[in-house]
Design a protein around this motif. Structure first.
Motif, PDB file in Angstrom:
ATOM      1  N   ALA A 133       0.824  -1.204   0.000  1.00  0.00           N
ATOM      2  CA  ALA A 133       0.000   0.000   0.000  1.00  0.00           C
ATOM      3  C   ALA A 133       0.858   1.253   0.000  1.00  0.00           C
ATOM      4  CB  ALA A 133      -0.920  -0.004   1.222  1.00  0.00           C
ATOM      5  N   ASP A 134       2.178   1.091   0.116  1.00  0.00           N
ATOM      6  CA  ASP A 134       3.081   2.240   0.143  1.00  0.00           C
ATOM      7  C   ASP A 134       3.528   2.647  -1.252  1.00  0.00           C
ATOM      8  OD1 ASP A 134       3.027   2.361   2.914  1.00  0.00           O
ATOM      9  OD2 ASP A 134       4.636   0.879   3.103  1.00  0.00           O
ATOM     10  N   HIS A 135       3.123   1.882  -2.262  1.00  0.00           N
ATOM     11  CA  HIS A 135       3.508   2.198  -3.634  1.00  0.00           C
ATOM     12  C   HIS A 135       2.269   2.550  -4.447  1.00  0.00           C
ATOM     13  CE1 HIS A 135       7.114  -0.011  -2.328  1.00  0.00           C
ATOM     14  NE2 HIS A 135       7.747   0.669  -3.285  1.00  0.00           N
ATOM     15  N   THR A 136       2.444   3.521  -5.321  1.00  0.00           N
ATOM     16  CA  THR A 136       1.398   3.928  -6.244  1.00  0.00           C
ATOM     17  C   THR A 136       1.900   3.679  -7.662  1.00  0.00           C
ATOM     18  OG1 THR A 136       0.601   5.632  -4.730  1.00  0.00           O
ATOM     19  CG2 THR A 136      -0.060   5.825  -7.047  1.00  0.00           C
ATOM     20  N   VAL A 137       1.155   2.873  -8.417  1.00  0.00           N
ATOM     21  CA  VAL A 137       1.567   2.488  -9.759  1.00  0.00           C
ATOM     22  C   VAL A 137       0.871   3.386 -10.768  1.00  0.00           C
ATOM     23  CG1 VAL A 137       1.712   0.622 -11.439  1.00  0.00           C
ATOM     24  CG2 VAL A 137       1.833   0.110  -8.982  1.00  0.00           C
ATOM     25  N   PRO A 158      12.417   0.957  -4.214  1.00  0.00           N
ATOM     26  CA  PRO A 158      12.326  -0.464  -4.576  1.00  0.00           C
ATOM     27  C   PRO A 158      11.888  -1.371  -3.421  1.00  0.00           C
ATOM     28  CG  PRO A 158      14.620   0.200  -4.355  1.00  0.00           C
ATOM     29  CD  PRO A 158      13.806   1.449  -4.250  1.00  0.00           C
ATOM     30  N   GLU A 159      12.128  -0.980  -2.183  1.00  0.00           N
ATOM     31  CA  GLU A 159      11.792  -1.852  -1.060  1.00  0.00           C
ATOM     32  C   GLU A 159      10.297  -2.158  -1.029  1.00  0.00           C
ATOM     33  OE1 GLU A 159      13.500   0.894  -0.838  1.00  0.00           O
ATOM     34  OE2 GLU A 159      15.544   0.219  -0.350  1.00  0.00           O
ATOM     35  N   LEU A 172       1.953  -7.498 -11.380  1.00  0.00           N
ATOM     36  CA  LEU A 172       1.752  -6.743 -12.616  1.00  0.00           C
ATOM     37  C   LEU A 172       2.462  -7.382 -13.808  1.00  0.00           C
ATOM     38  CD1 LEU A 172       2.271  -3.140 -11.175  1.00  0.00           C
ATOM     39  CD2 LEU A 172       0.100  -4.156 -11.895  1.00  0.00           C
ATOM     40  N   GLU A 173       3.301  -8.397 -13.543  1.00  0.00           N
ATOM     41  CA  GLU A 173       4.083  -9.091 -14.571  1.00  0.00           C
ATOM     42  C   GLU A 173       5.027  -8.136 -15.287  1.00  0.00           C
ATOM     43  OE1 GLU A 173       1.719 -11.554 -17.150  1.00  0.00           O
ATOM     44  OE2 GLU A 173       0.297 -12.054 -15.549  1.00  0.00           O
ATOM     45  N   VAL A 174       5.635  -7.258 -14.508  1.00  0.00           N
ATOM     46  CA  VAL A 174       6.622  -6.317 -15.043  1.00  0.00           C
ATOM     47  C   VAL A 174       8.006  -6.832 -14.676  1.00  0.00           C
ATOM     48  CG1 VAL A 174       7.486  -3.959 -14.974  1.00  0.00           C
ATOM     49  CG2 VAL A 174       5.021  -4.380 -14.851  1.00  0.00           C
ATOM     50  N   LYS A 175       8.773  -7.204 -15.686  1.00  0.00           N
ATOM     51  CA  LYS A 175      10.095  -7.784 -15.451  1.00  0.00           C
ATOM     52  C   LYS A 175      11.208  -6.731 -15.543  1.00  0.00           C
ATOM     53  CE  LYS A 175       8.577 -12.268 -17.268  1.00  0.00           C
ATOM     54  NZ  LYS A 175       8.788 -13.305 -18.310  1.00  0.00           N
ATOM     55  N   GLN A 176      11.059  -5.765 -16.419  1.00  0.00           N
ATOM     56  CA  GLN A 176      12.089  -4.733 -16.557  1.00  0.00           C
ATOM     57  C   GLN A 176      11.879  -3.660 -15.492  1.00  0.00           C
ATOM     58  OE1 GLN A 176      13.368  -3.393 -20.490  1.00  0.00           O
ATOM     59  NE2 GLN A 176      11.773  -4.693 -21.406  1.00  0.00           N
ATOM     60  N   ARG A 177      12.826  -3.566 -14.587  1.00  0.00           N
ATOM     61  CA  ARG A 177      12.673  -2.658 -13.456  1.00  0.00           C
ATOM     62  C   ARG A 177      13.943  -1.811 -13.313  1.00  0.00           C
ATOM     63  NH1 ARG A 177      10.449  -7.447  -9.318  1.00  0.00           N
ATOM     64  NH2 ARG A 177       8.910  -8.272 -10.813  1.00  0.00           N
ATOM     65  N   HIS A 178      13.746  -0.513 -13.175  1.00  0.00           N
ATOM     66  CA  HIS A 178      14.861   0.409 -13.018  1.00  0.00           C
ATOM     67  C   HIS A 178      14.590   1.303 -11.820  1.00  0.00           C
ATOM     68  CE1 HIS A 178      16.721  -0.511 -16.963  1.00  0.00           C
ATOM     69  NE2 HIS A 178      15.459  -0.736 -17.336  1.00  0.00           N
ATOM     70  N   VAL A 179      15.589   1.411 -10.964  1.00  0.00           N
ATOM     71  CA  VAL A 179      15.464   2.267  -9.789  1.00  0.00           C
ATOM     72  C   VAL A 179      15.771   3.695 -10.211  1.00  0.00           C
ATOM     73  CG1 VAL A 179      16.298   2.740  -7.461  1.00  0.00           C
ATOM     74  CG2 VAL A 179      16.079   0.370  -8.259  1.00  0.00           C
ATOM     75  N   LEU A 180      14.873   4.610  -9.923  1.00  0.00           N
ATOM     76  CA  LEU A 180      15.073   6.004 -10.280  1.00  0.00           C
ATOM     77  C   LEU A 180      15.932   6.693  -9.237  1.00  0.00           C
ATOM     78  CD1 LEU A 180      11.397   6.871 -11.321  1.00  0.00           C
ATOM     79  CD2 LEU A 180      13.303   6.206 -12.800  1.00  0.00           C
ATOM     80  N   ASN A 210       8.991  14.141  -6.656  1.00  0.00           N
ATOM     81  CA  ASN A 210       9.364  12.742  -6.849  1.00  0.00           C
ATOM     82  C   ASN A 210       9.324  12.021  -5.497  1.00  0.00           C
ATOM     83  OD1 ASN A 210       9.893  12.810  -9.674  1.00  0.00           O
ATOM     84  ND2 ASN A 210      11.819  13.872  -9.256  1.00  0.00           N
ATOM     85  N   PRO A 211       8.147  11.865  -4.896  1.00  0.00           N
ATOM     86  CA  PRO A 211       8.052  11.286  -3.558  1.00  0.00           C
ATOM     87  C   PRO A 211       8.341   9.794  -3.589  1.00  0.00           C
ATOM     88  CG  PRO A 211       5.864  11.580  -4.468  1.00  0.00           C
ATOM     89  CD  PRO A 211       6.826  12.192  -5.449  1.00  0.00           C
ATOM     90  N   PRO A 212       8.707   9.221  -2.464  1.00  0.00           N
ATOM     91  CA  PRO A 212       8.912   7.777  -2.402  1.00  0.00           C
ATOM     92  C   PRO A 212       7.598   7.043  -2.610  1.00  0.00           C
ATOM     93  CG  PRO A 212       9.004   8.742  -0.210  1.00  0.00           C
ATOM     94  CD  PRO A 212       8.983   9.887  -1.170  1.00  0.00           C
ATOM     95  N   GLY A 213       7.724   5.851  -3.157  1.00  0.00           N
ATOM     96  CA  GLY A 213       6.539   5.034  -3.389  1.00  0.00           C
ATOM     97  C   GLY A 213       6.000   5.119  -4.796  1.00  0.00           C
TER      98      GLY A 213
END
Length: 546
Positions: free
Chosen positions: A54-58, A101-102, A111-119, A127-130
């Protein structure tokens, strides 16, 4: 304050999810599988999303080929993560830009998202966390797999950002295929008009006005519109700030699910009645009971009770010399196996003939009429289910009616108080008549044998033996006629009482076998209506991104 508001949103979402789940359960097999499929999908997605972070917004970036979606993604993230091209789709699978990323792993797996990049964390409030940004394949790609991915993620991401350009913002594939079905998702939808650098300054507002008009036709009149240029950076800061505001409030996920629930409820709304159905009326129940009473033969049994009573009355009060004639006829209640004096009512069955075709047709018509009256005002799916409920026990209904009649106390074992009195008078009259007859016979025999015949005593000039014979016979006949008249009156009363008791028994059968199942179905229809209304009530939802 925001924590309390978030708790309230979660509570509202829980209640509406429960209402939607209840509506689906109540619908059961009343609705077709394809009608319930969207609701089941909403419930499954809601369950899955609420179990994840719940700490992430997609935030998903959706768009057509050449709209600059990947370029805008790079501009918002501040990096060169997505590969951009002008003429052909280069995003073959979802690409995620993750601020924190945590804890995001299970969510991105779902979400079946394999390509992931940390901003990179630039410390900006915009650019808030989450925040998780997704660059998605073009929805108009010639690759079928690309469109499948887009359609799946349209139903999963928390915030939908539709990137359009000045040339294709009115594309029918976008509006008919996606936006028109998101009218209930205004709170979690943004539209970005990209490439405004290709427009003259005085052309921007007319294009925005046209875009607003097109979106209003889709039911998205109040959706946010951001004019930007990924190439020059114009408007990007405003878009980034709007996304940052969404993430900081941490309500987008809940608002997205609330919108999904509303859409799921909308899918069921056509099967919900406009108002509560009333319970079957007394008049409808009376007509049903009348038809079943006719089918069961209540009138025949009631009249048989009267005939049986008159027969018994004749046996006890008729002229003794003719009573034996009544014994030649069997008691009509016994012929129907309804004489409770010698039959255990717990085991008895009547000998009434089975209902004929006309009676069965009348009963079927009564069931249909009752069901139609109970389901008046309900959608067709519920009218059909109410009709099925009315006929759900039609196979056992004839036997239940027969048992009801066999178990009804018809009063056939109760004698009238006046029978013994009249019976005694009849025997006294008969005795007097026989005594007079024997007296006269004795006098005749004496005369025949040439004996001196003593004179018979006289009363008012009439011989006493003759008076005894005549009075005995006359009294017996008069008592028989009078008791027959009384018996007919009492038989009528007993017939009416038996009819009432038989009708009460039929009413109980109608209640148990027809009315109760129909009332249960009517109540189920009303509960379904309330559940759909509770799931659709989103008056406090559409304040999300504005």
């Amino acid at each position: 304050m925001s924590r309390h508001r978030g708790a309230g949103d979660a509570s509202t979402l829980q209640k509406r999810l429960e209402a939607l789940s209840e509506a689906r359960e109540l619908a059961g097999d009343r609705l077709r599988e394809q009608e319930l499929a969207p609701v089941l999908g909403v419930l499954e997605r809601a369950s899955a999303r609420r179990s994840l972070s719940a700490d992430h917004t997609v935030v998903g970036f959706f768009g057509a080929t050449g709209g600059g979606k990947s370029s805008l993604f790079n501009a918002v993230t501040g990096g060169r993560i997505a590969v951009a091209a002008a003429r052909r789709p280069t995003t073959a699978e979802p690409l995620a830009g993750i601020r924190t990323p945590e804890g995001s792993g299970p969510l991105l797996d779902w979400l079946e998202v394999k390509q992931r990049h940390v901003l990179p964390d630039d410390g900006s409030a915009d650019n808030p966390p989450g925040l998780i940004l997704l660059d998605l394949p073009d929805f108009d790609s010639t690759a079928a797999e690309h469109r499948r991915i887009v359609e799946r993620l349209v139903g999963q991401v928390d915030v939908l950002v539709w990137v359009v350009d000045p040339q294709k913002y009115a594309d029918a594939a976008l509006h008919n295929g996606f936006l028109r079905g998101l009218a209930s998702h205004e709170a979690v939808t943004m539209v970005v008009l990209n490439q405004i650098d290709r427009l003259a300054p005085d052309e921007v507002e007319p294009v925005l006005a046209s875009l607003r008009e097109t979106l209003a036709a889709d039911g998205l009149a109040n959706v946010q519109i951001h004019p930007v240029s990924a190439a020059t950076g114009a408007g990007v800061d405003g878009l980034r700030a709007a996304l940052g505001d969404v993430v900081r409030r941490r309500r987008a996920g809940t608002e997205r699910l609330l919108a999904d629930v509303a859409a799921g409820a909308d899918a069921l709304a056509g099967a919900a009645a406009d108002s509560d159905l009333p319970a079957p009326s007394k008049d409808a129940r009376r007509r049903l009971s009348n038809a079943l009473a006719t089918t069961a033969g209540v009138e025949r049994v009631a009249e048989t009770v009267g005939r049986s009573y008159r027969r018994q009355a004749h046996r006890h009060t008729g002229w003794p010399l003719t009573r034996w004639l009544g014994r030649l006829r069997r008691d009509p209640l016994k012929r129907l196996n309804l004489d409770r004096r010698d039959i255990d009512p717990a085991l008895s069955r009547s000998s009434l003939p089975a209902p004929g075709p006309a009676q069965r047709a009348q009963a079927d018509a009564a069931l249909r009429e009752f069901a139609d009256a109970a389901g008046r005002g309900a959608p067709e799916a519920w009218r059909a289910s109410i009709r099925r409920a009315a006929r759900s026990r039609a196979d056992v209904l004839p036997d239940a009616l027969d048992q009801a009649l066999a178990h009804t106390d018809l009063g056939s074992n109760r004698k009238s108080w006046w029978w013994p009195l009249v019976g005694l008078l009849q025997w006294v009259a008969l005795a007097a008549a026989l005594a007079g007859a024997l007296w006269l016979l004795g006098l005749a025999v004496l005369g025949y044998l040439q004996f001196e015949v003593p004179p018979a005593p006289r009363v008012e000039g009439f011989p006493v033996p003759t008076l005894m014979l005549a009075a005995g016979v006359l009294l017996g006949v008069l008592l028989a006629l009078l008791s027959a008249a009384v018996a007919r009156a009492v038989a009528g009363s007993r017939t009416a009482k038996a009819r009432r008791r038989l009708r009460a028994s039929v009413d109980e059968v109608a209640r148990a076998q027809v009315i109760a199942p129909v009332e249960d179905e009517v109540e189920r229809c009303n509960r379904f209506r309330h559940a759909v209304a509770a799931a659709r009530n989103g008056s406090a939802v559409k304040a999300g991104l504005r």
